[in-house]
Design an enzyme around this catalytic site. Structure first.
Site, PDB file in Angstrom:
ATOM      1  N   THR A  74     -37.079  81.640  -5.378  1.00  0.00           N
ATOM      2  CA  THR A  74     -36.010  81.333  -4.422  1.00  0.00           C
ATOM      3  C   THR A  74     -36.605  81.032  -3.043  1.00  0.00           C
ATOM      4  O   THR A  74     -36.432  79.937  -2.495  1.00  0.00           O
ATOM      5  CB  THR A  74     -35.064  82.549  -4.322  1.00  0.00           C
ATOM      6  OG1 THR A  74     -34.757  83.004  -5.643  1.00  0.00           O
ATOM      7  CG2 THR A  74     -33.783  82.205  -3.582  1.00  0.00           C
ATOM      8  N   TRP A 123     -39.363  88.336 -16.142  1.00  0.00           N
ATOM      9  CA  TRP A 123     -40.564  89.166 -16.122  1.00  0.00           C
ATOM     10  C   TRP A 123     -40.405  90.378 -17.030  1.00  0.00           C
ATOM     11  O   TRP A 123     -41.386  91.000 -17.404  1.00  0.00           O
ATOM     12  CB  TRP A 123     -40.884  89.610 -14.687  1.00  0.00           C
ATOM     13  CG  TRP A 123     -41.512  88.516 -13.886  1.00  0.00           C
ATOM     14  CD1 TRP A 123     -40.861  87.572 -13.163  1.00  0.00           C
ATOM     15  CD2 TRP A 123     -42.909  88.233 -13.754  1.00  0.00           C
ATOM     16  NE1 TRP A 123     -41.767  86.716 -12.585  1.00  0.00           N
ATOM     17  CE2 TRP A 123     -43.033  87.101 -12.927  1.00  0.00           C
ATOM     18  CE3 TRP A 123     -44.074  88.831 -14.240  1.00  0.00           C
ATOM     19  CZ2 TRP A 123     -44.262  86.552 -12.576  1.00  0.00           C
ATOM     20  CZ3 TRP A 123     -45.310  88.283 -13.889  1.00  0.00           C
ATOM     21  CH2 TRP A 123     -45.392  87.145 -13.075  1.00  0.00           C
ATOM     22  N   ASN A 153     -29.611  84.153 -11.594  1.00  0.00           N
ATOM     23  CA  ASN A 153     -28.622  85.034 -10.976  1.00  0.00           C
ATOM     24  C   ASN A 153     -27.206  84.645 -11.380  1.00  0.00           C
ATOM     25  O   ASN A 153     -26.987  83.680 -12.111  1.00  0.00           O
ATOM     26  CB  ASN A 153     -28.820  85.111  -9.453  1.00  0.00           C
ATOM     27  CG  ASN A 153     -28.485  83.825  -8.738  1.00  0.00           C
ATOM     28  OD1 ASN A 153     -27.686  83.029  -9.214  1.00  0.00           O
ATOM     29  ND2 ASN A 153     -29.098  83.610  -7.581  1.00  0.00           N
ATOM     30  N   LEU A 155     -24.786  83.568  -9.562  1.00  0.00           N
ATOM     31  CA  LEU A 155     -24.240  82.431  -8.805  1.00  0.00           C
ATOM     32  C   LEU A 155     -23.462  82.790  -7.540  1.00  0.00           C
ATOM     33  O   LEU A 155     -23.138  81.902  -6.751  1.00  0.00           O
ATOM     34  CB  LEU A 155     -23.334  81.551  -9.688  1.00  0.00           C
ATOM     35  CG  LEU A 155     -23.958  81.019 -10.986  1.00  0.00           C
ATOM     36  CD1 LEU A 155     -22.877  80.397 -11.870  1.00  0.00           C
ATOM     37  CD2 LEU A 155     -25.043  79.987 -10.697  1.00  0.00           C
ATOM     38  N   HIS A 591     -30.557  93.731  -7.083  1.00  0.00           N
ATOM     39  CA  HIS A 591     -30.771  93.386  -5.682  1.00  0.00           C
ATOM     40  C   HIS A 591     -31.890  94.203  -5.037  1.00  0.00           C
ATOM     41  O   HIS A 591     -31.693  94.782  -3.969  1.00  0.00           O
ATOM     42  CB  HIS A 591     -29.471  93.581  -4.888  1.00  0.00           C
ATOM     43  CG  HIS A 591     -28.386  92.631  -5.261  1.00  0.00           C
ATOM     44  ND1 HIS A 591     -27.061  92.831  -4.939  1.00  0.00           N
ATOM     45  CD2 HIS A 591     -28.422  91.460  -5.929  1.00  0.00           C
ATOM     46  CE1 HIS A 591     -26.337  91.829  -5.394  1.00  0.00           C
ATOM     47  NE2 HIS A 591     -27.140  90.982  -6.010  1.00  0.00           N
ATOM     48  N   ALA A 620     -37.483  88.560  -0.608  1.00  0.00           N
ATOM     49  CA  ALA A 620     -36.551  89.676  -0.371  1.00  0.00           C
ATOM     50  C   ALA A 620     -37.265  90.964   0.021  1.00  0.00           C
ATOM     51  O   ALA A 620     -36.629  91.897   0.525  1.00  0.00           O
ATOM     52  CB  ALA A 620     -35.707  89.911  -1.626  1.00  0.00           C
TER      53      ALA A 620
HETATM   54  C1  LIG Z   1     -29.796  88.892 -13.071  1.00  0.00           C
HETATM   55  C2  LIG Z   1     -29.654  88.666 -11.591  1.00  0.00           C
HETATM   56  C3  LIG Z   1     -28.398  88.399 -11.068  1.00  0.00           C
HETATM   57  C4  LIG Z   1     -28.263  88.188  -9.690  1.00  0.00           C
HETATM   58  N1  LIG Z   1     -27.043  87.771  -9.206  1.00  0.00           N
HETATM   59  C5  LIG Z   1     -26.974  87.357  -7.926  1.00  0.00           C
HETATM   60  C6  LIG Z   1     -25.804  86.689  -7.464  1.00  0.00           C
HETATM   61  O1  LIG Z   1     -24.842  86.455  -8.200  1.00  0.00           O
HETATM   62  N2  LIG Z   1     -25.781  86.280  -6.170  1.00  0.00           N
HETATM   63  C7  LIG Z   1     -26.834  86.500  -5.324  1.00  0.00           C
HETATM   64  O2  LIG Z   1     -26.749  86.136  -4.152  1.00  0.00           O
HETATM   65  N3  LIG Z   1     -27.956  87.122  -5.738  1.00  0.00           N
HETATM   66  C8  LIG Z   1     -28.056  87.516  -7.029  1.00  0.00           C
HETATM   67  N4  LIG Z   1     -29.218  88.058  -7.489  1.00  0.00           N
HETATM   68  C9  LIG Z   1     -30.305  88.327  -6.521  1.00  0.00           C
HETATM   69  C10 LIG Z   1     -31.044  87.081  -6.034  1.00  0.00           C
HETATM   70  O3  LIG Z   1     -31.066  86.074  -7.004  1.00  0.00           O
HETATM   71  C11 LIG Z   1     -32.469  87.515  -5.630  1.00  0.00           C
HETATM   72  O4  LIG Z   1     -32.380  88.542  -4.681  1.00  0.00           O
HETATM   73  C12 LIG Z   1     -33.288  86.392  -5.030  1.00  0.00           C
HETATM   74  O5  LIG Z   1     -33.235  85.262  -5.861  1.00  0.00           O
HETATM   75  C13 LIG Z   1     -34.738  86.875  -4.856  1.00  0.00           C
HETATM   76  O6  LIG Z   1     -35.527  85.833  -4.326  1.00  0.00           O
HETATM   77  P1  LIG Z   1     -37.084  86.048  -4.087  1.00  0.00           P
HETATM   78  O7  LIG Z   1     -37.593  84.778  -3.543  1.00  0.00           O
HETATM   79  O8  LIG Z   1     -37.297  87.290  -3.321  1.00  0.00           O
HETATM   80  O9  LIG Z   1     -37.698  86.325  -5.544  1.00  0.00           O
HETATM   81  P2  LIG Z   1     -37.677  85.398  -6.836  1.00  0.00           P
HETATM   82  O10 LIG Z   1     -36.630  84.357  -6.735  1.00  0.00           O
HETATM   83  O11 LIG Z   1     -37.602  86.320  -7.999  1.00  0.00           O
HETATM   84  O12 LIG Z   1     -39.069  84.641  -6.789  1.00  0.00           O
HETATM   85  C14 LIG Z   1     -40.313  85.208  -7.085  1.00  0.00           C
HETATM   86  C15 LIG Z   1     -41.129  84.146  -7.792  1.00  0.00           C
HETATM   87  O13 LIG Z   1     -42.495  84.518  -7.806  1.00  0.00           O
HETATM   88  C16 LIG Z   1     -43.026  84.262  -9.085  1.00  0.00           C
HETATM   89  N5  LIG Z   1     -44.155  85.164  -9.259  1.00  0.00           N
HETATM   90  C17 LIG Z   1     -44.131  86.513  -9.224  1.00  0.00           C
HETATM   91  N6  LIG Z   1     -45.370  87.008  -9.394  1.00  0.00           N
HETATM   92  C18 LIG Z   1     -46.196  85.949  -9.528  1.00  0.00           C
HETATM   93  C19 LIG Z   1     -47.590  85.818  -9.733  1.00  0.00           C
HETATM   94  N7  LIG Z   1     -48.386  86.890  -9.845  1.00  0.00           N
HETATM   95  N8  LIG Z   1     -48.114  84.572  -9.818  1.00  0.00           N
HETATM   96  C20 LIG Z   1     -47.333  83.467  -9.718  1.00  0.00           C
HETATM   97  N9  LIG Z   1     -45.980  83.551  -9.534  1.00  0.00           N
HETATM   98  C21 LIG Z   1     -45.431  84.774  -9.434  1.00  0.00           C
HETATM   99  C22 LIG Z   1     -41.862  84.529 -10.016  1.00  0.00           C
HETATM  100  O14 LIG Z   1     -42.057  83.969 -11.282  1.00  0.00           O
HETATM  101  C23 LIG Z   1     -40.715  83.926  -9.236  1.00  0.00           C
HETATM  102  O15 LIG Z   1     -40.579  82.561  -9.493  1.00  0.00           O
HETATM  103  C24 LIG Z   1     -29.392  88.290  -8.847  1.00  0.00           C
HETATM  104  C25 LIG Z   1     -30.655  88.556  -9.378  1.00  0.00           C
HETATM  105  C26 LIG Z   1     -30.792  88.732 -10.745  1.00  0.00           C
HETATM  106  C27 LIG Z   1     -32.166  88.971 -11.310  1.00  0.00           C
END
Ligand SMILES: Cc1cc2nc3c(=O)[nH]c(=O)nc-3n(C[C@H](O)[C@H](O)[C@H](O)COP(=O)(O)OP(=O)(O)OC[C@H]3O[C@@H](n4cnc5c(N)ncnc54)[C@H](O)[C@@H]3O)c2cc1C
Length: 650
Positions: A74, A123, A153, A155, A591, A620
């Site tokens: 994200t 994961w 997620n 949505l 979350h 996050a």
């Molecule tokens: C099932 C679910 C439902 C949700 N529902 C909602 C919702 O309806 N509305 C909402 O607002 N939020 C929702 N959320 C929360 C929201 O989607 C997340 O908080 C947000 O997307 C997190 O973003 P991020 O960039 O921190 O992490 P992520 O989007 O998880 O990105 C981390 C990325 O790093 C990559 N990565 C990790 N380790 C490595 C490594 N060692 N090497 C290479 N790549 C790596 C991963 O593969 C991933 O692509 C939900 C989450 C989940 C899991």
């Protein structure tokens, strides 16, 4: 076009067996509809077509990158895409998953939830046993794919209340981290689908116009957001029941006050009827640029540093080692390394790279480069307990996809031809509430809160958080609870029966967990220890949410739709019985935040890791205090802001 059989290359029995082992009860039962939904999903989505590069790790390693982002999720794709707007710089992204392009399990809105527990997308991490939840351990899904968790997620697109972002500013002593400071970035990330009306009960006739207040909204950002077009039968009665209890419908939930019930917009490209997420938007807008490079199926396992040659003593991140297949490679970056691996994998990568609690790392044989004991601490999440009702015959819910093959086939035909219908819809009725909205007994909750704080062995950051949280409980300006309506059943589903679930939960809890490695093997998941329901206040907050969910279900007009309360059992009336139910049925909202926070010595307000000159964290993990909202809008805003900071400071 992908057919379902190509996408799911594990057999359904294996998949279900795996999921039964790890999945939450709620999601496990969604899998009862799995076969039907994947059959339907031979309708291909029409997500934006964009190219995928050659994925050659040797070529990737040889590029002279300026910026190297770990994690194409994200935040990672958003920050990388914005940095690549400067065509003079070379931007690289290392992503462990792949691009599930035109995959109905990702794209088709009705399929939300179906990728959880599937290692092709997830994961597939679990928590350690949680004493507060009867010793259960929990699946904690995280997207392992291009787009990360934005690809799996549910949505919901939401901005928290103004005081919550302002609290970030006060905790980090930088008022650009505030509601007003983030507003341009909320707007920059999104485009609101035009000319939709918000049909929720309780709004004035022009309520929909107010919801598109141009001062709050984005009109040219990558992520497409829209209201649902269609609503299942229980949705409007749920809203009316809340209205009848005195909870107002919000015309504009993005304006800084979130108390009420809202028609949460969704990260859906309404014109195409598909999920709008970081892969199909930020990635696709940049992928054809010659300065934007993404390597997929590549797992980063260590960041390499160079010692400073001057008196600053700062380490400079220079390289990232990653595996692809059986081989390891090293990519280099001259300006900055940006860690965007999410709230569980970001602290893991810091620790594998020698940044964290020195004693912990040295006990694992990892030389400590920078002693930052707060790495991996401060984990926060939102917790819910579900109330499930069987609804009367004739009430249409998403269970129709499970129990009625004619309905499912009709909807598939509609979706195929118009990208609309119930396959393009998902639930959106969500209510955020301070305790004042549900109880006259806020004082006793405040007492419990104060006692919990007094009993805790709080860090300075936690004490500062508690100070803010206590003020919010007292003045009622910030929601403490959430109700979410799901127009579908979760557990013990009957063959010809439809259900609803109302999830009631606590948002500003006091427990803090941790995420740490316990091995140098980069392929092993970190130890995730969230400490759910570990104190009386947190239990009381979830109980308050659960009781309010029950009250909503027994209030007209929603009560009229209900046949039987299946969970908790109707004779569980006392607080003690409901608490017992909560300990057995608690669910996370997925979350996790705060594991590499600003406002303590992990990153500073420019997201720079202490002790380094150029390692930034953008995801996050950096939230110093969680917010009472679903998180993706906040995460995109963090990434948009980070890109501006990095452009100026690198
Ligand atoms: C099932 C679910 C439902 C949700 N529902 C909602 C919702 O309806 N509305 C909402 O607002 N939020 C929702 N959320 C929360 C929201 O989607 C997340 O908080 C947000 O997307 C997190 O973003 P991020 O960039 O921190 O992490 P992520 O989007 O998880 O990105 C981390 C990325 O790093 C990559 N990565 C990790 N380790 C490595 C490594 N060692 N090497 C290479 N790549 C790596 C991963 O593969 C991933 O692509 C939900 C989450 C989940 C899991």
């Amino acid at each position: 076009m992908h057919k379902a059989s190509h996408i799911i290359n594990v057999s359904l029995p294996d998949f279900l067996q795996h999921y039964r082992r790890t999945g939450s009860p709620a999601m496990r039962n969604l899998y009862q509809s799995f076969a039907l939904l994947t059959a339907l999903s031979s309708v291909a989505s029409s997500s934006a077509v964009c190219n995928v590069g050659s994925n050659d790790p040797v070529a990737f390693s040889e590029i002279s990158l300026d910026y190297l982002v770990i994690g194409g999720g994200t935040a990672g794709l958003a920050v990388a895409s914005r940095l690549a707007e400067d065509t003079e710089v070379q931007v690289g992204v290392i992503e462990a998953g792949t691009f599930h392009r035109d995959d109905p399990l990702i794209d088709v809105p009705v399929n939300v939830g179906l990728t959880e527990g599937n290692p092709l997308y997830d994961w597939d991490y679990t928590t350690i046993a949680q004493p507060g939840a009867n010793g259960q351990s929990f699946a904690v899904p995280r997207g392992k794919m291009l787009g990360g968790s934005s690809g799996m997620n549910f949505l919901a697109w939401e901005r928290a209340s103004q005081p919550e972002y302002d609290a970030w500013g006060s905790l980090v002593q930088d008022n650009t981290w505030s509601f007003q400071g983030l507003l341009p970035y909320f707007r920059k990330a999104a485009t609101v689908f035009p000319n939709q009306t918000n049909p929720f009960p309780g709004l004035p006739p022009n309520g929909s116009t107010a919801a598109f207040n141009p001062e709050d909204e984005g009109f040219s950002g990558p992520i497409q957001i829209a209201y649902s077009d269609l609503y299942m039968d229980p949705v409007f009665p749920f809203v009316q029941s809340l209205n009848n209890i005195g909870i107002p419908t919000l015309a504009d939930a993005e304006a800084g006050n979130t108390t009420g019930v809202e028609n949460s917009r969704q990260s859906v490209n309404r014109a195409q009827g598909v999920r709008s997420y970081a892969a199909t938007t930020y990635y696709c807008r940049s992928v054809n640029q010659t300065n934007f490079h993404v390597i997929m199926n590549a797992t980063a396992f260590r960041i390499g540093f160079q010692n400073s040659s001057d008196e600053t003593q700062l380490l400079t991140a220079k390289s990232v080692e990653f595996t692809l297949g059986n081989d390891t490679y090293t990519a280099n970056a001259s300006k900055a390394v940006i860690l965007s691996a999410g709230a569980y994998n970001t602290p893991k990568l810091l620790e594998l790279s020698g940044i964290g609690n020195a004693t912990r790392l040295e006990s694992l044989g990892i030389p400590s480069l920078i002693d930052l004991p707060q790495v991996g601490e401060n984990l926060q999440d939102h917790l819910f307990a579900p109330v499930q009702y069987q609804v009367k015959s004739g009430i249409t819910t998403f269970d129709q996809f499970r129990i009625n093959s004619t309905f499912a086939a009709e909807q598939a035909a509609i979706y195929n031809s118009t990208r609309a219908g119930f396959m393009a819809a998902s639930d959106s009725a969500i209510s955020f509430l301070p305790f004042q909205a549900t109880t006259n007994n806020v004082d006793s909750l405040l007492q419990l809160f104060n006692q919990t704080v007094a009993d805790s062995n709080a860090s300075p950051l936690q004490l500062a958080q508690y100070d803010i949280q206590g003020g919010w409980i007292r003045d009622g300006t910030v929601p403490q609870m959430e109700l979410i309506l799901f127009s579908r059943g979760f557990v013990n589903l009957g063959p010809n029966t439809s259900y609803i679930n109302i999830l009631g939960g606590g948002l500003h809890l006091t427990s803090h967990g941790s995420v740490h490695i316990n091995t140098t093997d980069a392929l092993v998941q970190p130890v995730i220890s969230p400490n759910w329901l570990s104190n009386d206040f947190d239990v009381a907050a979830v109980l308050e949410g659960l009781k309010f969910a029950l009250r909503t279900g027994s209030t007209l007009p929603l009560a009229d739709l209900i046949d039987i309360q299946t969970d908790p059992e109707p004779d569980a009336q006392s607080d003690a019985a409901l608490i017992e139910y909560i300990r057995g049925s608690v669910e996370t909202a997925h979350h996790p935040v705060g594991t590499a926070p600003m406002a303590t010595r992990v990153v500073d307000a420019s997201l720079l890791v202490y002790g380094t000159s150029n390692l930034r964290i953008v995801d996050a993990s950096i939230m110093p205090l969680t917010v009472a909202a679903h998180l993706q809008e906040s995460v995109y805003a963090i990434a948009e802001k980070a890109a501006d900071i990095i452009k100026v400071q690198s």
